[in-house]
Scaffold this active site. Structure first.
Site, PDB file in Angstrom:
ATOM      1  N   GLY B  14       0.860  -1.176   0.000  1.00 56.87           N
ATOM      2  CA  GLY B  14       0.000   0.000   0.000  1.00 56.87           C
ATOM      3  C   GLY B  14       0.895   1.224   0.000  1.00 56.87           C
ATOM      4  N   PHE B 116     -10.389  20.477   6.511  1.00 52.90           N
ATOM      5  CA  PHE B 116     -10.671  19.127   6.973  1.00 52.90           C
ATOM      6  C   PHE B 116     -10.849  19.151   8.479  1.00 52.90           C
ATOM      7  CE2 PHE B 116     -10.655  14.734   5.573  1.00 52.90           C
ATOM      8  CZ  PHE B 116     -10.848  14.894   4.209  1.00 52.90           C
ATOM      9  N   GLN B 248     -11.086   4.180  15.152  1.00 48.61           N
ATOM     10  CA  GLN B 248     -11.862   5.341  14.706  1.00 48.61           C
ATOM     11  C   GLN B 248     -13.098   4.937  13.920  1.00 48.61           C
ATOM     12  OE1 GLN B 248     -10.351   8.300  11.544  1.00 48.61           O
ATOM     13  NE2 GLN B 248     -10.407   9.443  13.449  1.00 48.61           N
ATOM     14  N   HIS B 250     -15.681   6.482  11.485  1.00 44.10           N
ATOM     15  CA  HIS B 250     -15.839   7.667  10.647  1.00 44.10           C
ATOM     16  C   HIS B 250     -17.313   8.016  10.594  1.00 44.10           C
ATOM     17  CE1 HIS B 250     -15.812  10.342   7.235  1.00 44.10           C
ATOM     18  NE2 HIS B 250     -14.505  10.301   7.170  1.00 44.10           N
ATOM     19  N   LEU B 260     -17.470   4.618   2.561  1.00 44.70           N
ATOM     20  CA  LEU B 260     -17.154   5.940   3.081  1.00 44.70           C
ATOM     21  C   LEU B 260     -17.545   7.083   2.167  1.00 44.70           C
ATOM     22  CD1 LEU B 260     -15.571   6.968   5.620  1.00 44.70           C
ATOM     23  CD2 LEU B 260     -13.846   7.630   3.971  1.00 44.70           C
ATOM     24  N   GLU B 263     -14.853  13.044   4.624  1.00 45.97           N
ATOM     25  CA  GLU B 263     -15.059  14.267   5.377  1.00 45.97           C
ATOM     26  C   GLU B 263     -14.956  15.492   4.475  1.00 45.97           C
ATOM     27  OE1 GLU B 263     -13.192  13.873   9.273  1.00 45.97           O
ATOM     28  OE2 GLU B 263     -12.180  15.730   8.725  1.00 45.97           O
ATOM     29  N   ARG B 294     -13.483  13.476  14.277  1.00 43.51           N
ATOM     30  CA  ARG B 294     -14.395  12.390  13.939  1.00 43.51           C
ATOM     31  C   ARG B 294     -15.062  11.726  15.127  1.00 43.51           C
ATOM     32  NH1 ARG B 294     -10.641   9.979   9.120  1.00 43.51           N
ATOM     33  NH2 ARG B 294     -11.165  11.690   7.723  1.00 43.51           N
ATOM     34  N   HIS B 361     -13.360   2.580  10.744  1.00 43.83           N
ATOM     35  CA  HIS B 361     -12.563   3.195   9.693  1.00 43.83           C
ATOM     36  C   HIS B 361     -11.065   3.019   9.853  1.00 43.83           C
ATOM     37  CE1 HIS B 361     -11.781   5.975   6.511  1.00 43.83           C
ATOM     38  NE2 HIS B 361     -11.184   6.852   7.286  1.00 43.83           N
ATOM     39  N   ARG B 402      -7.396   9.850  15.268  1.00 41.24           N
ATOM     40  CA  ARG B 402      -6.639  10.417  14.161  1.00 41.24           C
ATOM     41  C   ARG B 402      -7.413  11.531  13.484  1.00 41.24           C
ATOM     42  NH1 ARG B 402      -6.715   9.666   8.587  1.00 41.24           N
ATOM     43  NH2 ARG B 402      -8.131   7.898   8.623  1.00 41.24           N
TER      44      ARG B 402
HETATM   45  C1  LIG Z   1     -12.367   4.675   2.516  1.00 39.93           C
HETATM   46  C2  LIG Z   1     -11.180   5.286   3.176  1.00 39.93           C
HETATM   47  C3  LIG Z   1     -10.869   6.632   2.969  1.00 39.93           C
HETATM   48  C4  LIG Z   1      -9.759   7.202   3.583  1.00 39.93           C
HETATM   49  N1  LIG Z   1      -9.478   8.524   3.332  1.00 39.93           N
HETATM   50  C5  LIG Z   1      -8.368   9.062   3.887  1.00 39.93           C
HETATM   51  C6  LIG Z   1      -7.998  10.411   3.602  1.00 39.93           C
HETATM   52  O1  LIG Z   1      -8.668  11.113   2.857  1.00 39.93           O
HETATM   53  N2  LIG Z   1      -6.893  10.910   4.172  1.00 39.93           N
HETATM   54  C7  LIG Z   1      -6.106  10.167   4.994  1.00 39.93           C
HETATM   55  O2  LIG Z   1      -5.103  10.647   5.459  1.00 39.93           O
HETATM   56  N3  LIG Z   1      -6.414   8.872   5.268  1.00 39.93           N
HETATM   57  C8  LIG Z   1      -7.524   8.322   4.728  1.00 39.93           C
HETATM   58  N4  LIG Z   1      -7.831   7.012   5.009  1.00 39.93           N
HETATM   59  C9  LIG Z   1      -6.897   6.196   5.787  1.00 39.93           C
HETATM   60  C10 LIG Z   1      -5.742   5.755   4.919  1.00 39.93           C
HETATM   61  O3  LIG Z   1      -6.171   5.607   3.600  1.00 39.93           O
HETATM   62  C11 LIG Z   1      -5.144   4.440   5.364  1.00 39.93           C
HETATM   63  O4  LIG Z   1      -4.937   4.445   6.730  1.00 39.93           O
HETATM   64  C12 LIG Z   1      -3.817   4.208   4.667  1.00 39.93           C
HETATM   65  O5  LIG Z   1      -3.973   4.313   3.288  1.00 39.93           O
HETATM   66  C13 LIG Z   1      -3.214   2.880   5.038  1.00 39.93           C
HETATM   67  O6  LIG Z   1      -2.092   2.648   4.223  1.00 39.93           O
HETATM   68  P1  LIG Z   1      -1.135   1.406   4.447  1.00 39.93           P
HETATM   69  O7  LIG Z   1      -0.074   1.496   3.435  1.00 39.93           O
HETATM   70  O8  LIG Z   1      -0.767   1.344   5.863  1.00 39.93           O
HETATM   71  O9  LIG Z   1      -2.085   0.134   4.191  1.00 39.93           O
HETATM   72  P2  LIG Z   1      -2.847  -0.392   2.889  1.00 39.93           P
HETATM   73  O10 LIG Z   1      -2.906   0.593   1.796  1.00 39.93           O
HETATM   74  O11 LIG Z   1      -4.116  -0.966   3.373  1.00 39.93           O
HETATM   75  O12 LIG Z   1      -1.920  -1.551   2.374  1.00 39.93           O
HETATM   76  C14 LIG Z   1      -1.755  -2.747   3.058  1.00 39.93           C
HETATM   77  C15 LIG Z   1      -0.893  -3.650   2.202  1.00 39.93           C
HETATM   78  O13 LIG Z   1      -0.509  -4.780   2.958  1.00 39.93           O
HETATM   79  C16 LIG Z   1      -0.673  -5.938   2.206  1.00 39.93           C
HETATM   80  N5  LIG Z   1      -0.882  -7.037   3.137  1.00 39.93           N
HETATM   81  C17 LIG Z   1      -1.757  -7.115   4.164  1.00 39.93           C
HETATM   82  N6  LIG Z   1      -1.631  -8.277   4.803  1.00 39.93           N
HETATM   83  C18 LIG Z   1      -0.657  -8.961   4.172  1.00 39.93           C
HETATM   84  C19 LIG Z   1      -0.062 -10.230   4.365  1.00 39.93           C
HETATM   85  N7  LIG Z   1      -0.455 -11.055   5.323  1.00 39.93           N
HETATM   86  N8  LIG Z   1       0.927 -10.616   3.526  1.00 39.93           N
HETATM   87  C20 LIG Z   1       1.332  -9.787   2.520  1.00 39.93           C
HETATM   88  N9  LIG Z   1       0.802  -8.591   2.310  1.00 39.93           N
HETATM   89  C21 LIG Z   1      -0.166  -8.177   3.125  1.00 39.93           C
HETATM   90  C22 LIG Z   1      -1.819  -5.634   1.270  1.00 39.93           C
HETATM   91  O14 LIG Z   1      -1.721  -6.427   0.121  1.00 39.93           O
HETATM   92  C23 LIG Z   1      -1.580  -4.166   0.960  1.00 39.93           C
HETATM   93  O15 LIG Z   1      -0.700  -4.062  -0.122  1.00 39.93           O
HETATM   94  C24 LIG Z   1      -8.951   6.433   4.416  1.00 39.93           C
HETATM   95  C25 LIG Z   1      -9.250   5.088   4.631  1.00 39.93           C
HETATM   96  C26 LIG Z   1     -10.360   4.515   4.035  1.00 39.93           C
HETATM   97  C27 LIG Z   1     -10.683   3.090   4.317  1.00 39.93           C
END
Ligand SMILES: Cc1cc2nc3c(=O)[nH]c(=O)nc-3n(C[C@H](O)[C@H](O)[C@H](O)COP(=O)(O)OP(=O)(O)OC[C@H]3O[C@@H](n4cnc5c(N)ncnc54)[C@H](O)[C@@H]3O)c2cc1C
Ligand code: SF4
Ligand code: FES
Lengths: 255, 610
Positions: B14, B116, B248, B250, B260, B263, B294, B361, B402
């Site tokens: 991600g 925001f 959290q 939302h 979602l 906001e 939130r 969320h 958050r």
């Molecule tokens: C609908 C929505 C809207 C949001 N809007 C906002 C916003 O506007 N602004 C903001 O700041 N935040 C926002 N957030 C929060 C934010 O998007 C997330 O907290 C953030 O993107 C998380 O990123 P990450 O890289 O930690 O995880 P993710 O993007 O979830 O990536 C996780 C990765 O881990 C991998 N993975 C998981 N388990 C395993 C495993 N066992 N083995 C191998 N790979 C694995 C998955 O394949 C994926 O690639 C939002 C969240 C949601 C749900």
């Protein structure tokens, strides 16, 4: 919700929109086991609600009838691009297609997208698709020193390529393209969409190289403007238009 | 079993994982392992924005941002980390722009910014425009841009590989490892979904970036795949989880669905109304109203519903009103979310208000790290070679709540930091031998699951778990509701032992992986509830109706939850008698709570009013 609730699913959906029964016909393919390698149709009858999508139906089958039914999914609301499939003969995202909108009185057919090798049930091998994407250099190419802050881009310049930034690489377009079905070497609409996203970005300086790549015999000129891709795109991208713009750029940017 | 060797292995693709990969792959041989294709990760679902005090449209500075983050988190934020994040935010946004991210622009062509929740001018005077955005697709653009740059940099991915175990040279789950002793992370075990093969990755440094755990709840904005894998894997290996009780909710999920609506809808002028059409947030947060943080908005909404002012046939949601906004403005700034309302509820937001209700969320808690991204195994010792970033981690910049747009920022700032730290460490470290058969535990687990006689369905247990969490551990909690959740979880654990999978195949067996993921969910739900039971106060996202006040004297501490063998000591690091001393026995192990000090630099805790 309140601290101790009687029942968690007092949601409005069941109350407002009544349930209905629907038949789902799924194209199955198991790479292992006795009947390995042969595909067939399986029928399931399930009860659904007004807000249920095809993805909910597939989950219901997997979770209540046949755990071996295999498909990809993640976000469940049309933003991750995992679940493009052929639903009633048309490419769509299962999570964005409401059952009630596709005539649930008749059996609904679900098949894997075409033109990519089927791995299991609704899962296809996406690697050829991603390989074409990578080939068109899908990243900003710039020369000279990086600015200390942001690059300046006017709102109009930004708007110029807005449509093609929406792509989620779901392959609905490419796998609906008759040219791609007969010639897997063709770059396909999605790769061209992503090339467009950079060719028309005022900050980018790699248009020449990308246009050269797409001028190849497997490039844009193979497009026969059947508009299948535009119809298939779940993000509403005007895919055919983007391809036409790339063709035009090839002619006008003189090569 | 296939073995690989990399200097750095990043688990998760991600935003956090790929941001780390862009750093580390420049310096060290790096592999990224992800259970999804990178572009399917849930970062792509983020909508509203990523904040940084660029001051492109009005006066702003990183100090105000730091303050808002700390106050928003109800002072449970580590202030040094928040300050780093707010300062590095500016470069994090410029980095993305230079990588090609198509931000919305101001008339002068600079990155545009919008309001925001919780982000204010001069310590709470008024809302400030701090969120950088690309329509309501900011996360999509971040994910795509990072992936594009990974393609450019030729980063090596192992896609649709599930990491199922973390290997360390000392097993904290069973051994009693004294404080200060060296513990090293040495590799991970992964399962290739396409073939069913087990792969062992030996690495000098490992970065966990596996995202959140929203699927412990029924109504959630999170993807089906957000099952808390990284948190659970660390926890099972004896590493603590920090502040898990803070989840959290939302405010604006599509009612009944949880999808979602950012906001940003309120940032652009949207208003919440109850069944009487009243703008009820005026009563709860007179100054910033609908743009309060939130937790406050979500509780206010739930309270409106509880007091009978909910809308709809069952009076169980409130309304998000955008009808006073120009359709052209909605199309330009909020195209996707208004499309969700049309597609999934058949509501036209130009003319009708949209039914909304709080949706699970974001996990504020997670694997504890320091500001370099190094994972802690207690309040102070790090595990050498192990890093975490993004939603899986807890630095802690979000404290107990958050602020919107701070997570996309977090994944970029701390993704980058942990990628750098991991590569720098890998350059100096050497490989450490793996145990005799590193995949034994995973192989045994999978074989056992596959060969179990026909039993209950995994999906039924998961549904029951999600329902009890929604009913008993959502925006309002009590000792009674949490005990109910805990006893349900115990029961579900027993049922899980006898549940079976129907697909016995090797190739693309998603049935099997869903069973494994349910195991992670049970672990995460369990620590969440135990932490919530112990914290007898209300703070940020954790609201105890039986203890409605914030209690700084006793609870201004991070919760640290450890899974320990039944025979181990009942006191964990940071034990505080009467407050952080909870021990919960389970079948074959126990959860022992301790604490960790909150780092405070320049801000004294104050009452949180908006
Ligand atoms: C609908 C929505 C809207 C949001 N809007 C906002 C916003 O506007 N602004 C903001 O700041 N935040 C926002 N957030 C929060 C934010 O998007 C997330 O907290 C953030 O993107 C998380 O990123 P990450 O890289 O930690 O995880 P993710 O993007 O979830 O990536 C996780 C990765 O881990 C991998 N993975 C998981 N388990 C395993 C495993 N066992 N083995 C191998 N790979 C694995 C998955 O394949 C994926 O690639 C939002 C969240 C949601 C749900
Ligand atoms: S252009 Fe549309 S259909 Fe094609 S891959 Fe992108 S989102 Fe999917
Ligand atoms: S599941 Fe993500 S697009 Fe359908």
């Amino acid at each position: 919700m309140t601290a101790v609730m009687e029942k968690a699913d007092a949601q409005p959906k069941a109350g407002e929109i009544p349930s209905f029964d629907v038949t789902i016909k799924v194209r199955r393919f198991n790479p292992e086991g006795d009947a390995a390698g042969e595909s067939h149709w399986d029928e399931f009858r399930i009860t659904a609600y007004g807000t249920d999508r095809v993805l909910d139906a597939l989950h219901k089958i997997k979770w209540e009838h046949d755990g071996s039914l295999t498909f990809r999914r993640s976000c469940a609301h049309g933003v991750c691009g995992s679940d493009a499939m052929r639903i009633n003969g048309r490419n769509r995202l299962a999570c964005k297609t409401l059952l009630k909108d596709i005539n649930p009185q008749r059996p609904i057919t679900v098949e894997p997208i075409k033109g990519l090798p089927v791995v299991k049930d609704l899962v296809v091998d996406m690697e050829p698709f991603f390989a074409s994407y990578r080939e068109i250099m899908p990243f900003l190419i710039t020369k000279g020193n990086e600015p200390t802050k942001e690059r300046i881009q006017s709102a109009e310049q930004r708007e110029r390529f807005d449509d093609t930034t929406k792509c989620i690489l779901c392959a609905a377009c490419t796998s609906s393209c008759p040219v791609f079905w007969t010639d897997g070497q063709y770059f396909g609409p999605a790769a061209i969409v992503n090339a467009h996203r950079f060719i028309f970005d005022s900050r980018d300086e790699g248009a020449q190289q990308r246009l050269e790549i797409l001028n190849d015999k497997e490039g844009v000129w193979r497009c026969r403007t059947t508009f299948n891709c535009t119809e298939a795109c779940p993000r509403g991208i005007e895919v055919t238009k983007a391809i036409q713009e790339v063709k035009r750029a090839m002619i006008t940017r003189a090569f | 079993m296939i073995t690989h060797q990399y200097d750095v292995v990043i688990v998760g693709a991600g935003g956090a994982g790929m941001r780390a990969a862009l750093e580390s792959s420049k310096e060290a041989r790096t592999a990224v392992i992800s259970k999804l294709y990178p572009t399917r990760s849930h970062t792509g679902a983020a909508q509203g924005g990523m904040c940084a005090s660029l001051a492109n449209v009005e006066e702003d500075n990183w100090e105000w941002h730091t303050f808002d983050t700390i106050k928003g988190g109800d002072y449970l934020v580590d202030q040094d980390a928040a300050e780093i994040m707010a300062k590095e935010a500016i470069d994090a946004v410029f980095d993305l722009e230079r990588m090609g991210l198509p931000f919305n622009r101001t008339p002068e062509g600079k990155i545009d910014q919008r309001r925001f929740g919780g982000h204010t001018r001069n310590h709470g005077e008024a809302a400030v425009r701090r969120a950088c955005y690309a329509a309501d697709r900011t996360g999509h653009m971040i994910l795509q841009t990072l992936y594009q740059n990974c393609v450019k940099q030729d980063v090596e991915f192992f896609n649709e590989f599930y990491v199922l175990d973390l290997i360390t040279d000392r097993d904290l789950a069973t051994e009693d490892v004294e404080e200060g002793a060296e513990v090293n992370a040495t590799g991970v075990v992964a399962y290739d979904l396409a073939t069913g093969e087990i792969h062992v990755f030996q690495a000098k440094a490992i970065v966990f970036a596996t995202g959140g755990a929203g699927k412990i709840f029924k109504t959630t904005s999170n993807a089906h795949t957000l099952t808390g894998d990284g948190m659970a894997l660390a926890y099972r290996r004896g590493l603590p989880l920090e502040d898990m009780e803070f989840f959290q909710f939302h405010p604006t999920g599509l009612a009944g669905l949880g999808i979602l609506l950012s906001e940003a809808a309120r940032g652009e002028g949207g208003i919440l109304r109850n069944a009487d059409g009243e703008r009820f947030m005026e009563r709860y947060a007179p100054t910033i109203k609908d743009l309060a943080p939130r937790d406050i908005v979500a509780r206010s909404m739930a309270n409106e519903v509880r007091e009978g002012r909910g809308a709809g046939p069952n009076k169980d949601y409130v309304l998000l009103d955008l009808t006073h906004l120009e359709p052209a403005h909605i199309d330009a700034k909020l195209p996707d979310i208004t499309e969700f309302a049309r597609t999934y509820l058949g509501i036209e937001p130009y003319t009708e208000p949209v039914p909304v209700y709080p949706t699970a969320h974001y996990a504020m808690g997670g694997v504890p790290t320091n500001v370099a991204g190094e994972v802690l195994r207690n309040g102070h010792d790090v595990v050498k070679g192990l890093y975490a970033a993004g939603e899986v981690a807890c630095v802690s910049v979000h404290g107990s709540n958050r602020l919107g747009t701070n997570s996309l920022l977090d994944i970029n700032v701390f993704g980058k930091r942990s990628g750098r730290s991991a590569a720098a460490y890998a350059k100096t470290a050497s490989f450490i031998d793996l145990p005799e058969n590193p995949a034994a535990a995973v192989e045994a687990q999978l074989t056992e699951l596959r060969e179990r006689p026909d039993g209950e369905r995994i999906a039924d247990i998961r549904r029951a778990l999600q329902e009890t969490m929604d009913a008993n551990a959502q925006v309002f909690r009590t000792g009674e509701s949490l005990n109910q959740a805990l006893s349900d979880i115990r029961e579900l654990r027993k049922r899980y032992q006898n549940a079976s999978v129907q697909d016995k195949g090797k190739m693309f067996n998603t049935d099997l992986l869903e069973a494994v993921e349910l195991g992670f969910l049970l672990d995460i739900a369990e620590v969440t509830v135990v932490g919530a039971l112990n914290r007898k106060e209300s703070r940020g996202g954790h609201y105890r109706e039986d203890y409605p006040q914030r209690d700084d004297a006793h609870y201004m501490q991070h919760t640290m939850a450890y899974r320990r063998p039944t025979a181990a000591a009942d006191e964990a690091d940071g034990h505080i008698a009467g407050y952080f001393d909870h021990v919960e026995e389970f079948d074959g192990y126990k959860v022992v709570l301790g604490s960790k000090t909150v780092t405070q630099t320049r801000y004294e805790p104050m009452e949180r009013k908006y």
